[in-house]
Design an enzyme around this catalytic site. Structure first.
Site, PDB file in Angstrom:
ATOM      1  N   HIS A  90      -8.351  28.297  -6.854  1.00  0.00           N
ATOM      2  CA  HIS A  90      -7.328  27.462  -7.474  1.00  0.00           C
ATOM      3  C   HIS A  90      -6.847  26.448  -6.445  1.00  0.00           C
ATOM      4  CE1 HIS A  90      -7.446  31.065 -10.006  1.00  0.00           C
ATOM      5  NE2 HIS A  90      -7.226  30.194 -10.959  1.00  0.00           N
TER       6      HIS A  90
ATOM      7  N   CYS B  96      -5.759  33.962 -11.708  1.00  0.00           N
ATOM      8  CA  CYS B  96      -4.838  32.826 -11.578  1.00  0.00           C
ATOM      9  C   CYS B  96      -3.384  33.205 -11.299  1.00  0.00           C
ATOM     10  CB  CYS B  96      -4.913  31.913 -12.802  1.00  0.00           C
ATOM     11  SG  CYS B  96      -6.200  32.255 -13.970  1.00  0.00           S
TER      12      CYS B  96
ATOM     13  N   ARG C 281     -12.358  42.902 -18.213  1.00  0.00           N
ATOM     14  CA  ARG C 281     -12.039  42.439 -19.564  1.00  0.00           C
ATOM     15  C   ARG C 281     -12.580  43.450 -20.564  1.00  0.00           C
ATOM     16  NH1 ARG C 281     -13.071  35.865 -18.891  1.00  0.00           N
ATOM     17  NH2 ARG C 281     -11.556  35.641 -17.195  1.00  0.00           N
TER      18      ARG C 281
ATOM     19  N   HIS D 260      -8.110  25.149 -11.816  1.00  0.00           N
ATOM     20  CA  HIS D 260      -8.859  26.408 -11.836  1.00  0.00           C
ATOM     21  C   HIS D 260     -10.338  26.042 -11.722  1.00  0.00           C
ATOM     22  CE1 HIS D 260      -5.445  28.568 -14.053  1.00  0.00           C
ATOM     23  NE2 HIS D 260      -5.148  27.290 -14.223  1.00  0.00           N
TER      24      HIS D 260
ATOM     25  N   ASP E 138     -13.865  32.621  -7.608  1.00  0.00           N
ATOM     26  CA  ASP E 138     -12.723  31.960  -8.220  1.00  0.00           C
ATOM     27  C   ASP E 138     -11.881  31.230  -7.178  1.00  0.00           C
ATOM     28  OD1 ASP E 138     -11.164  31.284 -10.341  1.00  0.00           O
ATOM     29  OD2 ASP E 138     -10.137  33.205 -10.509  1.00  0.00           O
TER      30      ASP E 138
ATOM     31  N   LYS F 162     -11.022  21.385 -19.758  1.00  0.00           N
ATOM     32  CA  LYS F 162     -11.908  21.818 -18.674  1.00  0.00           C
ATOM     33  C   LYS F 162     -13.231  21.070 -18.712  1.00  0.00           C
ATOM     34  CE  LYS F 162     -13.558  25.788 -21.389  1.00  0.00           C
ATOM     35  NZ  LYS F 162     -13.847  27.230 -21.408  1.00  0.00           N
TER      36      LYS F 162
ATOM     37  N   GLN G 269     -15.555  37.107  -9.919  1.00  0.00           N
ATOM     38  CA  GLN G 269     -15.600  35.653 -10.022  1.00  0.00           C
ATOM     39  C   GLN G 269     -15.600  35.006  -8.637  1.00  0.00           C
ATOM     40  OE1 GLN G 269     -11.977  35.103 -12.407  1.00  0.00           O
ATOM     41  NE2 GLN G 269     -13.258  34.369 -14.084  1.00  0.00           N
TER      42      GLN G 269
END
Length: 664
Positions: free
Chosen positions: A406, A355, A384, A537, A404, A491, A402
């Site tokens: 945005h 992000c 992580r 997100h 991912d 979320k 991910q």
């Protein structure tokens, strides 16, 4: 003060009863059938014991086995207590600690006197548990003074319980539950009225492991005994069948049989993808790229390592630091042995999420309200720092990628963007074989950034979008989850149901006004003034690694043809057919299929078994006759028998089936 209190029942009727009346007594007054069936009560929404007196006006709902969620929670909690009592009966001197209910059962942690428990101890413990259940011992709640309870635990040699009781907050009511007249445990409750309310055939002890006291490896090692517990034997048998099926579908075992990937200690929590496994990855990646391209996303690539100051500004350093891999920003010292970090080193971190980097891309150049929504997508590799003990195959890793994205949008665009995402996720999940899923709305946690007004708006927008998408219904398992949102945003969560009924939380979309503000993202509005965008997100797979693990288990390794690493194997019966077999493979390959030839000098039954174990969807068997006639005998994975068809027909069938669902 009146001696009568008003108790409102679920049907709206009110009963006036003497203060101190118990829910069990009210159940008996309604009828003997309800008195027998009642397990506990909800008093003003709080789950409580049937025998706990009512002291004020309240609403009352009696809990029976039909209230399955509550009944299972109670039963599993009680099985844990019965387990502890059984262990102390069989192994005098064993200290008890804690034993909670779990998602499908219970466990209890013990400090054995002489030796750790083993799985050989479980049959005897199960038998003793059944004896305690058959004795139908009352489970009675008692409130104890703090010092008296601590003294009791110390007197009995229960040092762990004494330590915990001494650390509970001053003023907190300390309760114990007594089983019969002689055994007790410290517990908040509630519990069933007696051990006899448990079904002695509806539980099973499953395994033993080590566990540290209070989860800290600096503390004493305990023996943890796990069990599964249910309301009746039918439920237990169904669960054990699911466990057996889940073991057959374990993605780690199937990955070995199918040669997809492996993990090893040299790279804890990171996956070594083999060629066949990476084919599955590439097919999913190509599918997702087509989907996001069509939906108007712009794909980007961002750095793996970013300065710690960026993570401090975003808020992740304070909220997520323990899960980040941190590295010094300095040239390694080559003169000393081992790593040396000077006091002057700046710190950087491997990104745990994408992000902040996407905000930095958004901030390049001036953005106008006309540029929004801006949908930025990345197959972003993240790291992580998960504990070694928490790692689990593909399901929990340290390095992951991910899907991912945005979406930077204006306030007036939020609902439509979320609704469009719902439609995109629905299509993708169904294309990949998940017909059933549920949607949950995770609401604000206690510790969070942003104002209440900001959270009110974000939560309302997500509700509105799901409602407009027609998904806020029981059919889609719509539910709100208080306190489970991220620290910066509420979320929506997508929970997929797999082939054997398990649920997996995968996709998510979060409505965030915090990060754009912290990282100074802005656009020029129609009024010429500076405005903050809202940042959505979103992910659909969650991570490629975990989603592939879910797919392996969902399909039990039997991928649909378009995803299968090897889509067809041409196996020859006799060496005279080898040339024809290779020619068939060439035609399959030319048609865009992933095909291999098996011309080994082995019996055909051996080849069939081997390729079935490797989960090859289509086996094309050819012998001398097929070579002469230009045919193939198709054997489909999981089906009996075979079908002889002309080669061109087989090619057409397989080519059509191997086409990804979005291209058909």
């Amino acid at each position: 003060m009146s001696d009568l209190i008003h108790i409102t029942l679920p049907d709206g009727s009110v009963r006036d009863v003497p203060r101190g009346t118990t829910p069990g007594e009210i159940a008996a007054a309604i009828g003997p059938g309800l008195a027998k069936a009642a397990l506990a009560a909800r008093v003003d929404g709080e789950l409580r014991d049937l025998v706990r007196p009512l002291e004020r006006d309240a609403s009352l709902a009696l809990v029976t086995a039909r209230d399955e969620a509550d009944a299972l929670e109670l039963a599993r909690h009680d099985y844990a207590h019965v387990l502890a009592e059984a262990v102390q009966s069989l192994f005098p001197g064993t200290q008890i600690t804690f034993g909670p209910a779990t998602e499908d059962g219970f466990y209890y942690d013990f400090a054995p006197k002489d030796r750790p428990f083993t799985e050989e101890d479980l049959p005897a413990i199960e038998a003793e548990m059944r004896r305690i259940i058959a004795a139908d011992k009352p489970l009675v709640r008692e409130v104890w003074p703090r010092e008296k309870l601590i003294a009791r635990w110390r007197e009995q040699g229960e040092t762990f319980k004494a330590e915990w009781a001494a650390e509970l907050p001053e003023g907190e009511e300390l309760t114990v539950y007594r089983s019969g007249s002689d055994w007790l445990d410290m517990c908040r409750g509630p519990h069933l009225p007696s051990t006899g309310k448990l079904d002695p055939q509806a539980f099973k002890l499953t395994r033993v492991s080590g566990a540290y006291w209070r989860g800290d490896q600096k503390n004493a090692m305990l023996s943890r005994i796990y069990g599964t517990g249910w309301l009746n034997k039918k439920q237990l048998d169904a669960h054990l069948t699911r466990l057996e099926e889940a073991a057959k579908r374990d993605h780690r075992r199937l990955a070995q049989e199918m040669d997809l990937f492996h993990l090893q200690p040299e790279a804890h929590g990171s996956v070594f993808w083999h060629p066949k496994g990476y084919i599955v990855w590439r097919e999913l990646e190509a599918y997702m790229r087509r989907a996001i391209d069509a939906a108007g996303y712009k794909e980007v690539k961002t750095p793996q390592i970013m300065d710690a100051r960026q993570w401090e500004q975003s808020g992740h350093w304070g909220k997520y630091r323990e899960n980040m891999f941190v590295i010094p920003d300095e040239v390694p010292n080559t003169e000393d042995e081992g790593p040396v970090v000077s006091a002057e080193a700046d710190w950087m971190a491997l990104k745990p999420m994408n992000c902040p980097a996407h905000v930095l891309i958004f901030r390049q150049g001036i953005k106008s309200y006309r540029d929004l929504p801006l949908r930025i997508y990345e197959n972003g590799c993240c790291h992580r720092n998960e504990p070694h003990g928490a790692l689990h195959g593909l399901m929990r890793v340290r390095q992951f990628t991910q899907d991912d994205a945005h979406i930077f949008c204006r306030e007036d665009q939020i609902v439509d963007e979320v609704r469009n995402f719902c439609a995109l996720a629905d299509r993708i999940y169904k294309d990949l074989g998940f017909e059933r899923y549920s949607i949950k709305l995770a609401l604000r946690p206690d510790k969070r950034f942003g104002t209440d007004e900001m959270w009110d708006k974000a939560e309302a927008e997500l509700r509105d979008a799901v409602a407009k998408a027609g998904l806020a219904t029981d059919e889609y398992g719509w539910e709100e989850l208080p306190g489970e949102g991220a620290f910066y945003a509420p979320k929506l969560e997508w929970h997929l149901t797999d082939a054997i009924g398990r649920t997996w939380q995968v996709g998510t979309i979060q409505s965030d006004r915090v990060l754009p503000d912290r990282l100074d993202a802005a656009y020029v509005g129609e009024d010429g003034a500076k405005h903050r965008p809202v940042m959505l997100h979103r992910a659909i797979f969650g991570s490629y690694e975990r989603f592939i693990g879910i797919l392996i288990e969902h399909y039990a390794g039997r991928f649909p043809l378009w995803l299968a690493p090897v889509q067809a194997v041409v196996a020859t019966i006799v060496s005279d057919a080898d040339e024809y077999g290779h020619a068939v493979v060439e035609k399959l390959t030319a048609a865009g299929l992933r095909a291999e030839a098996d011309t080994r000098n082995e019996k055909i039954n051996y080849k069939v078994r081997e390729h079935s174990l490797a989960k090859v969807p289509a086996l094309l068997v050819v012998g001398k006759r097929e070579a002469e006639e230009g045919t193939v005998a198709i054997r489909r994975l999981g089906q009996e028998g075979q079908q002889v068809v002309p080669l061109d027909e087989a090619l057409a069938r397989l080519r059509e089936e191997a086409t990804p669902p979005d291209l058909r």
